[in-house]
Design a protein around this motif. Structure first.
Motif, PDB file in Angstrom:
ATOM      1  N   UNK A 107      59.006 -23.076 -69.071  1.00 40.41           N
ATOM      2  CA  UNK A 107      58.858 -21.535 -69.235  1.00 40.41           C
ATOM      3  C   UNK A 107      57.671 -21.005 -69.275  1.00 40.41           C
ATOM      4  N   UNK A 108      56.438 -22.003 -69.631  1.00 41.44           N
ATOM      5  CA  UNK A 108      54.999 -21.668 -69.692  1.00 41.44           C
ATOM      6  C   UNK A 108      54.561 -20.931 -68.435  1.00 41.44           C
ATOM      7  N   UNK A 109      53.762 -20.105 -68.577  1.00 39.44           N
ATOM      8  CA  UNK A 109      53.047 -19.504 -67.311  1.00 39.44           C
ATOM      9  C   UNK A 109      52.226 -20.456 -66.671  1.00 39.44           C
ATOM     10  N   UNK A 110      51.744 -21.401 -67.428  1.00 35.55           N
ATOM     11  CA  UNK A 110      50.906 -22.597 -66.926  1.00 35.55           C
ATOM     12  C   UNK A 110      51.557 -23.952 -67.329  1.00 35.55           C
ATOM     13  N   UNK A 111      52.310 -24.356 -66.736  1.00 40.12           N
ATOM     14  CA  UNK A 111      53.048 -25.605 -67.179  1.00 40.12           C
ATOM     15  C   UNK A 111      52.132 -26.603 -67.206  1.00 40.12           C
ATOM     16  N   UNK A 112      51.263 -26.793 -66.283  1.00 39.04           N
ATOM     17  CA  UNK A 112      50.471 -27.995 -66.495  1.00 39.04           C
ATOM     18  C   UNK A 112      49.761 -28.010 -67.723  1.00 39.04           C
ATOM     19  N   UNK A 113      48.906 -27.037 -67.932  1.00 44.34           N
ATOM     20  CA  UNK A 113      48.247 -26.724 -69.183  1.00 44.34           C
ATOM     21  C   UNK A 113      49.131 -26.995 -70.434  1.00 44.34           C
ATOM     22  N   UNK A 114      50.203 -26.558 -70.537  1.00 44.03           N
ATOM     23  CA  UNK A 114      51.290 -26.844 -71.660  1.00 44.03           C
ATOM     24  C   UNK A 114      51.698 -28.132 -71.955  1.00 44.03           C
ATOM     25  N   UNK A 115      51.720 -29.004 -70.546  1.00 44.97           N
ATOM     26  CA  UNK A 115      51.950 -30.297 -70.768  1.00 44.97           C
ATOM     27  C   UNK A 115      50.966 -31.172 -71.309  1.00 44.97           C
ATOM     28  N   UNK A 116      49.683 -30.766 -71.094  1.00 43.12           N
ATOM     29  CA  UNK A 116      48.347 -31.415 -71.370  1.00 43.12           C
ATOM     30  C   UNK A 116      48.253 -30.927 -72.712  1.00 43.12           C
ATOM     31  N   UNK A 117      48.310 -29.923 -73.174  1.00 38.01           N
ATOM     32  CA  UNK A 117      48.229 -29.281 -74.645  1.00 38.01           C
ATOM     33  C   UNK A 117      49.364 -30.286 -75.582  1.00 38.01           C
ATOM     34  N   UNK A 118      50.568 -30.085 -75.005  1.00 33.80           N
ATOM     35  CA  UNK A 118      51.572 -30.960 -75.688  1.00 33.80           C
ATOM     36  C   UNK A 118      51.419 -32.297 -76.065  1.00 33.80           C
ATOM     37  N   UNK A 119      50.571 -33.153 -74.949  1.00 36.70           N
ATOM     38  CA  UNK A 119      50.406 -34.401 -75.347  1.00 36.70           C
ATOM     39  C   UNK A 119      49.284 -34.614 -76.295  1.00 36.70           C
ATOM     40  N   UNK A 120      48.089 -33.941 -75.954  1.00 34.05           N
ATOM     41  CA  UNK A 120      46.883 -33.861 -76.827  1.00 34.05           C
ATOM     42  C   UNK A 120      47.482 -33.465 -78.285  1.00 34.05           C
ATOM     43  N   UNK A 121      48.184 -32.171 -78.509  1.00 31.13           N
ATOM     44  CA  UNK A 121      48.459 -32.094 -79.649  1.00 31.13           C
ATOM     45  C   UNK A 121      49.405 -32.900 -80.299  1.00 31.13           C
ATOM     46  N   UNK A 260      46.724 -40.886 -68.257  1.00 33.62           N
ATOM     47  CA  UNK A 260      46.979 -40.517 -67.009  1.00 33.62           C
ATOM     48  C   UNK A 260      48.379 -40.558 -66.390  1.00 33.62           C
ATOM     49  N   UNK A 261      49.129 -41.777 -66.623  1.00 36.65           N
ATOM     50  CA  UNK A 261      50.225 -41.769 -66.465  1.00 36.65           C
ATOM     51  C   UNK A 261      51.286 -40.640 -66.957  1.00 36.65           C
ATOM     52  N   UNK A 262      51.166 -40.552 -68.338  1.00 35.11           N
ATOM     53  CA  UNK A 262      52.000 -39.806 -69.213  1.00 35.11           C
ATOM     54  C   UNK A 262      51.931 -37.994 -68.500  1.00 35.11           C
ATOM     55  N   UNK A 263      50.746 -37.739 -68.186  1.00 26.97           N
ATOM     56  CA  UNK A 263      50.490 -36.512 -67.829  1.00 26.97           C
ATOM     57  C   UNK A 263      51.102 -36.215 -66.215  1.00 26.97           C
ATOM     58  N   UNK A 264      51.002 -37.336 -65.537  1.00 24.30           N
ATOM     59  CA  UNK A 264      51.552 -37.402 -64.255  1.00 24.30           C
ATOM     60  C   UNK A 264      53.036 -37.316 -64.065  1.00 24.30           C
ATOM     61  N   UNK A 265      53.733 -37.820 -65.198  1.00 25.89           N
ATOM     62  CA  UNK A 265      55.205 -38.013 -65.051  1.00 25.89           C
ATOM     63  C   UNK A 265      55.433 -36.673 -65.575  1.00 25.89           C
ATOM     64  N   UNK A 266      55.014 -36.141 -66.636  1.00 22.18           N
ATOM     65  CA  UNK A 266      55.378 -34.611 -67.021  1.00 22.18           C
ATOM     66  C   UNK A 266      55.032 -33.631 -65.842  1.00 22.18           C
ATOM     67  N   UNK A 267      54.076 -33.765 -65.036  1.00 21.11           N
ATOM     68  CA  UNK A 267      53.866 -32.770 -64.229  1.00 21.11           C
ATOM     69  C   UNK A 267      54.764 -33.046 -63.077  1.00 21.11           C
ATOM     70  N   UNK A 268      55.106 -34.541 -62.855  1.00 22.63           N
ATOM     71  CA  UNK A 268      56.319 -34.587 -61.904  1.00 22.63           C
ATOM     72  C   UNK A 268      57.639 -34.069 -62.190  1.00 22.63           C
ATOM     73  N   UNK A 269      58.081 -34.326 -63.599  1.00 18.38           N
ATOM     74  CA  UNK A 269      59.310 -33.776 -63.671  1.00 18.38           C
ATOM     75  C   UNK A 269      59.398 -32.237 -63.912  1.00 18.38           C
TER      76      UNK A 269
END
Length: 384
Positions: A107-121, A260-269
């Motif tokens: 639902x985020x307006x910036x899905x890639x940023x939300x995925x990265x923020x989620x992994x880091x946080x 790298x793989x976790x971010x790629x997988x989230x972006x792909x899904x």
């Protein structure tokens, strides 16, 4: 809005890494090899969600499954002898919560940023959670309470009209990569614990990889796969070198590859048209790879790489004893520390073969997707 969409995912990942995925709370109870009791039912449930579950059934089942996961987490601390049963219940229930958290993330307006923020946080909060000086009797209820965040969050209605449908070609690579990661972590972590320059510093390399991957994601998503392969091959080459420095750097490289793989997988899904199906099938394959890697690691033990096939085929008894001893009381034998010279017995062809396998999977996955604008991440093309 980015933080709001990421919060349920962050809370779920912190619980996942703190308890069922061989988290620090679980290992303190002596359940060293109990992860498979969680992963097997988790994989089966995720596959059912992705293959057969109607979307309208996800919110009520996430509430029921989340309640089961919360109860199982609390019971683990009270009755350690029942760890296998409680983890199995948590594996089934948390699968629905996991897919719901992924749907909210979209639902985020910036899905890639939300995925990265989620992994880091999530990884940063896990480090803080481990460092807080409170008894584990308090941390278990706190970890269970984290699941309330995705359970109580509103999933909303997602527009599935736009998106990709190219998930299947990349799943074999993700499966193989998770097996390799499981073998590497199983071989390195025991040595790293004894030779770490600064315990906890490996998290910095994971975070750095995720942040660097976010920048690269706007150019070409599949570039993250290439970087994951390079870092994994670099880690394999380092284990041929004797000394604690090589072990530290090898684990740092594997952490970067995982980022790298976790971010790629989230972006792909998140780029797929049907989010519920994508997260169900995609995470089922991912967790199946983790389970296969853990199983192979238990069978192999301290054997050098050239004897791995023989050890896997001839050691089912050792594997079953390792698994079923996780809930037993009393002292258990642990593997002796591996001497640094053990790595010198690896044939030089071993890492090269693993590298060729990963590269082959990557090339086949990329070849199956047309090199047009559709091949680029929909996260970028949607206006980020």
């Amino acid at each position: 809005m980015i933080l709001t969409a990421s919060l349920p995912f962050v809370a779920f990942v912190v619980w996942l890494l703190a308890v069922p995925m061989e988290g620090f709370l679980l290992t303190r109870l002596g359940a060293d090899n109990a992860i498979l009791f969680f992963l097997v039912p988790h994989v089966i449930t995720l596959a059912v969600i992705g293959g057969a579950l109607p979307r309208r059934m996800l919110p009520p089942l996430a509430a029921v499954g989340g309640a089961a996961a919360v109860g199982s987490t609390l019971l683990i601390a009270q009755a350690p002898a029942g760890v296998p049963w409680f983890l199995s219940g948590a594996g089934v229930g948390s699968a629905f919560v996991c897919v719901k958290a992924g749907s909210i993330l979209k639902r985020s307006p910036s899905v890639a940023a939300s995925a990265a923020v989620g992994l880091v946080a999530a990884n940063a909060l896990l480090f803080v959670f481990m460092a807080v000086p409170v008894p584990h009797s308090v941390k278990f209820p706190a970890a269970a309470a984290l699941l309330l965040v995705p359970i109580l969050a509103r999933s909303g209605v997602q527009d599935e009209a736009d998106g990709e449908s190219n998930l299947a070609p990349f799943l074999p690579f993700v499966f193989v990569f998770q097996i390799v990661s499981g073998l590497m972590y199983g071989a390195l972590f025991q040595d790293y614990a004894a030779a770490a320059f600064l315990p906890g510093i490996e998290l910095v390399f994971y975070v750095a990889a995720v942040m660097a991957g976010l920048v690269l994601l706007h150019r070409r998503r599949e570039g993250l796969l290439a970087l994951a392969i390079v870092m994994a091959m670099f880690a394999f080459s380092l284990v041929l070198i004797d000394g604690p420095a090589s072990v530290n750097v090898a684990l740092f490289a594997m952490q970067a590859a995982a980022g790298f793989l976790d971010l790629y997988l989230l972006a792909l899904l998140l780029a797929q048209r049907d989010t519920c199906r994508a997260f169900g099938i995609g995470l089922a394959v991912t967790c199946a790879g983790i389970a296969a890697g853990k199983t192979a690691s238990l069978l192999i033990g301290d054997a050098p790489i050239w004897s791995w096939p023989w050890r896997i085929s001839s050691s089912p008894r050792r594997f079953l004893c390792s698994i079923w001893s996780c809930g037993a009381s009393g002292p258990r034998m642990r593997r002796p520390s591996r001497p640094w010279g053990t790595w010198q017995g690896w044939p030089k062809r071993g890492p090269a073969k693993v590298g060729r396998l990963l590269s082959s999977c990557f090339r086949r996955a990329c070849a199956s997707v047309s090199p047009t604008r559709k091949n680029r991440s929909s996260l970028v093309s949607s206006g980020e």
